[in-house]
Design a protein around this motif. Structure first.
Motif, mmCIF file in Angstrom:
data_model
loop_
_atom_site.group_PDB
_atom_site.id
_atom_site.type_symbol
_atom_site.label_atom_id
_atom_site.label_comp_id
_atom_site.label_asym_id
_atom_site.label_seq_id
_atom_site.Cartn_x
_atom_site.Cartn_y
_atom_site.Cartn_z
ATOM 1 N N PRO A 95 0.823 -1.211 0.000
ATOM 2 C CA PRO A 95 0.000 0.000 0.000
ATOM 3 C C PRO A 95 0.861 1.267 0.000
ATOM 4 O O PRO A 95 1.961 1.274 0.559
ATOM 5 C CB PRO A 95 -0.784 -0.109 1.314
ATOM 6 N N GLU A 96 0.334 2.317 -0.624
ATOM 7 C CA GLU A 96 1.055 3.585 -0.635
ATOM 8 C C GLU A 96 1.123 4.124 0.796
ATOM 9 O O GLU A 96 0.129 4.140 1.511
ATOM 10 C CB GLU A 96 0.323 4.593 -1.529
ATOM 11 N N THR A 97 2.306 4.529 1.209
ATOM 12 C CA THR A 97 2.508 4.912 2.606
ATOM 13 C C THR A 97 3.246 6.234 2.704
ATOM 14 O O THR A 97 4.175 6.490 1.943
ATOM 15 C CB THR A 97 3.313 3.817 3.345
ATOM 16 N N PRO A 132 -9.513 8.677 4.653
ATOM 17 C CA PRO A 132 -8.806 8.163 5.819
ATOM 18 C C PRO A 132 -7.407 7.691 5.479
ATOM 19 O O PRO A 132 -7.088 7.472 4.328
ATOM 20 C CB PRO A 132 -9.664 6.940 6.175
ATOM 21 N N LEU A 133 -6.584 7.567 6.526
ATOM 22 C CA LEU A 133 -5.302 6.868 6.427
ATOM 23 C C LEU A 133 -5.204 6.016 7.687
ATOM 24 O O LEU A 133 -5.812 6.352 8.706
ATOM 25 C CB LEU A 133 -4.126 7.849 6.380
ATOM 26 N N VAL A 134 -4.442 4.958 7.609
ATOM 27 C CA VAL A 134 -4.250 4.150 8.814
ATOM 28 C C VAL A 134 -2.885 4.483 9.406
ATOM 29 O O VAL A 134 -1.885 4.571 8.691
ATOM 30 C CB VAL A 134 -4.420 2.633 8.538
ATOM 31 N N ILE A 135 -2.881 4.744 10.719
ATOM 32 C CA ILE A 135 -1.613 5.015 11.403
ATOM 33 C C ILE A 135 -1.129 3.732 12.065
ATOM 34 O O ILE A 135 -1.922 2.967 12.602
ATOM 35 C CB ILE A 135 -1.756 6.157 12.437
ATOM 36 N N PRO A 140 -7.424 3.143 12.089
ATOM 37 C CA PRO A 140 -7.826 3.947 10.939
ATOM 38 C C PRO A 140 -8.202 5.355 11.398
ATOM 39 O O PRO A 140 -8.943 5.522 12.363
ATOM 40 C CB PRO A 140 -9.059 3.203 10.401
ATOM 41 N N ILE A 141 -7.654 6.359 10.732
ATOM 42 C CA ILE A 141 -7.996 7.741 11.070
ATOM 43 C C ILE A 141 -8.908 8.271 9.980
ATOM 44 O O ILE A 141 -8.484 8.438 8.833
ATOM 45 C CB ILE A 141 -6.726 8.602 11.198
ATOM 46 N N ARG A 142 -10.166 8.488 10.343
ATOM 47 C CA ARG A 142 -11.165 8.853 9.340
ATOM 48 C C ARG A 142 -11.591 10.315 9.434
ATOM 49 O O ARG A 142 -12.350 10.802 8.613
ATOM 50 C CB ARG A 142 -12.397 7.950 9.453
ATOM 51 N N ASN A 143 -11.155 11.013 10.485
ATOM 52 C CA ASN A 143 -11.526 12.427 10.602
ATOM 53 C C ASN A 143 -10.543 13.174 11.489
ATOM 54 O O ASN A 143 -9.689 12.578 12.148
ATOM 55 C CB ASN A 143 -12.951 12.556 11.170
ATOM 56 N N ILE A 170 -5.699 3.304 3.136
ATOM 57 C CA ILE A 170 -6.511 2.187 3.614
ATOM 58 C C ILE A 170 -7.052 1.409 2.416
ATOM 59 O O ILE A 170 -7.587 1.998 1.472
ATOM 60 C CB ILE A 170 -7.669 2.685 4.497
ATOM 61 N N ILE A 171 -6.859 0.111 2.448
ATOM 62 C CA ILE A 171 -7.468 -0.748 1.442
ATOM 63 C C ILE A 171 -8.919 -0.940 1.884
ATOM 64 O O ILE A 171 -9.206 -1.740 2.777
ATOM 65 C CB ILE A 171 -6.727 -2.112 1.344
ATOM 66 N N GLU A 172 -9.818 -0.148 1.314
ATOM 67 C CA GLU A 172 -11.201 -0.120 1.802
ATOM 68 C C GLU A 172 -12.000 -1.328 1.343
ATOM 69 O O GLU A 172 -12.765 -1.903 2.095
ATOM 70 C CB GLU A 172 -11.917 1.161 1.332
#
Ligand code: ATP
Ligand code: ZN
Lengths: 295, 55
Positions: free
Chosen positions: A106-108, A127-130, A143-146, A173-175
């Motif tokens: 995944p792109e990071t 979102p991005l996942v930390i 997951p950070i969605r906001n 995030i791979i949704e």
């Protein structure tokens, strides 16, 4: 006769299985508790009874890494090598190695201050996942969605303020994972995939926080095999656990998925998989160690 | 042998060896087997999960 030493800090089922299989294939096996090791610059491999090859199996990453450095300087081969262990132990280094090795991942984004982390979200959006760069078992993978979640996490990191809290690993995030949140874990030994399983989520975001159900064996497809070997090459080989996700983004709900590697583990756990796998996993591992031993 | 924490009886398998973790079913405390001398088992407090623990 090859003598093999298993270095551990918590004697789990895995270490006992490795010991048993090593005995069966005719190795002279010793177990070394890293917590009892006292060494200095003069210590030799013989002093520690390390034998011809060492399997490093510590549950504490930094303990294992430092013991590995010492063992390598005593010129005893150790699996995995210091280079591999240090690449896999830090998610940022691991991701960079995967990318450089041409392995789809995944792109990071990486950032090194709260400001730069915030800017990353401004530019990439939610979102991005930390993920903490050090650590495992899905701990701290969120997951950070906001903006509120982001602020909360940044604040916690400012308070804890450990050296790795300043390293921000923020991944796309791979949704669309095909409706079913599951990971694929492939164990590789010397670059060869020997067993695989699915890991399914207990309902949340993370598939590795398990339901406690039976491990589900997974047939190794040519795509998985190729990707697992490439991931192993990218970090430097040895005995590894390669984690993949199915990404359905281009296929919609009916289409095909593409596999991405999100993680390579250095001291892979396998007791669940060992129960259902066709291959004898610990045996494959100690046979590899035997081939790797100093002659 | 009894749990140093809550005094419940600990079940320690005969084939368990040094380095293995024994959990108390009553209070959940974890102990590591520090040594064995025949049927005599020495326990020490197990380490708690560290930030760098894992695979
Ligand atoms: N980019 C992503 N998109 C969607 N889900 C993800 C992503 N990254 C991780 N996950 C989910 O979160 C879980 C934990 O992530 P990851 O494997 O990176 O953490 P970990 O702490 O290294 O776990 P382990 O040591 O068990 O491999 C994964 O099993 C996966 O299901
Ligand atoms: Zn107790």
């Amino acid at each position: 006769m090859t003598s093999l030493c298993i270095v551990f800090d918590r004697l789990r089922t895995e270490e006992k299985m490795l010991q048993r299989e090593a005995d069966i294939i005719g190795c002279q096996t010793t177990m070394l508790d890293a917590k009892t090791v006292k060494i200095n610059t003069e210590t030799s491999g013989d002093d520690l009874r390390l034998g011809d090859v060492v399997l490093e199996r510590c549950i504490s990453y930094f303990r294992g890494l430092h013991v590995t450095a010492a063992i390598e300087s005593m010129q005893v081969p150790v699996i995995n090598t210091f280079d591999v262990a240090s690449a896999c132990g830090d998610k940022m280094i691991m991701t960079l190695r995967l990318k450089r090795g041409g392995v789809s991942t995944p792109e990071t984004n990486f950032a090194f201050s709260t400001e730069a982390a915030t800017d990353t979200f401004d530019e990439c959006g939610y979102p991005l996942v930390i993920k903490p760069v050090i650590g495992s078992w899905g701990r701290g993978v969120i997951p950070i969605r906001n903006r509120d979640t982001l602020d909360a996490i940044l604040e916690v990191r400012t308070v804890t303020d450990g050296p790795f809290d300043r390293i921000y690993y923020l991944q796309e995030i791979i949704e669309n994972r095909g409706g079913d949140v599951r990971d694929i874990r492939v164990i590789t030994v010397g670059g060869e995939p020997i067993a695989a399983m699915y890991r399914r989520s207990a309902g949340g975001f993370r598939a590795n926080v398990a339901l406690g159900g039976d491990p589900e064996p997974c047939d190794i497809t040519p795509e998985m095999a190729e990707l697992a070997s490439a991931a192993s090459d990218a970090v430097g080989g040895g005995i590894l656990g390669v984690d993949m996700m199915e990404d359905y983004r281009d296929g919609g709900t009916t289409g095909d998925s593409q596999l991405v590697v999100h993680e390579v583990n250095n001291t892979v756990e396998f007791k669940g998989l060992a129960k259902v796998a066709a291959r004898n996993i610990p045996k494959a591992m100690v046979e590899f160690a035997k081939r790797y031993a100093r002659k | 042998m009894n749990c140093p924490e809550c005094d419940a009886i600990l079940s320690i398998p005969d084939d368990s060896t040094e380095g293995e973790i024994i959990s108390c079913y009553d209070c959940g405390a974890d102990y590591e087997i520090a040594g064995r001398d025949g049927s005599e088992v020495k326990l020490k407090q197990a380490e708690t999960i560290g930030e760098d623990w894992g695979e």
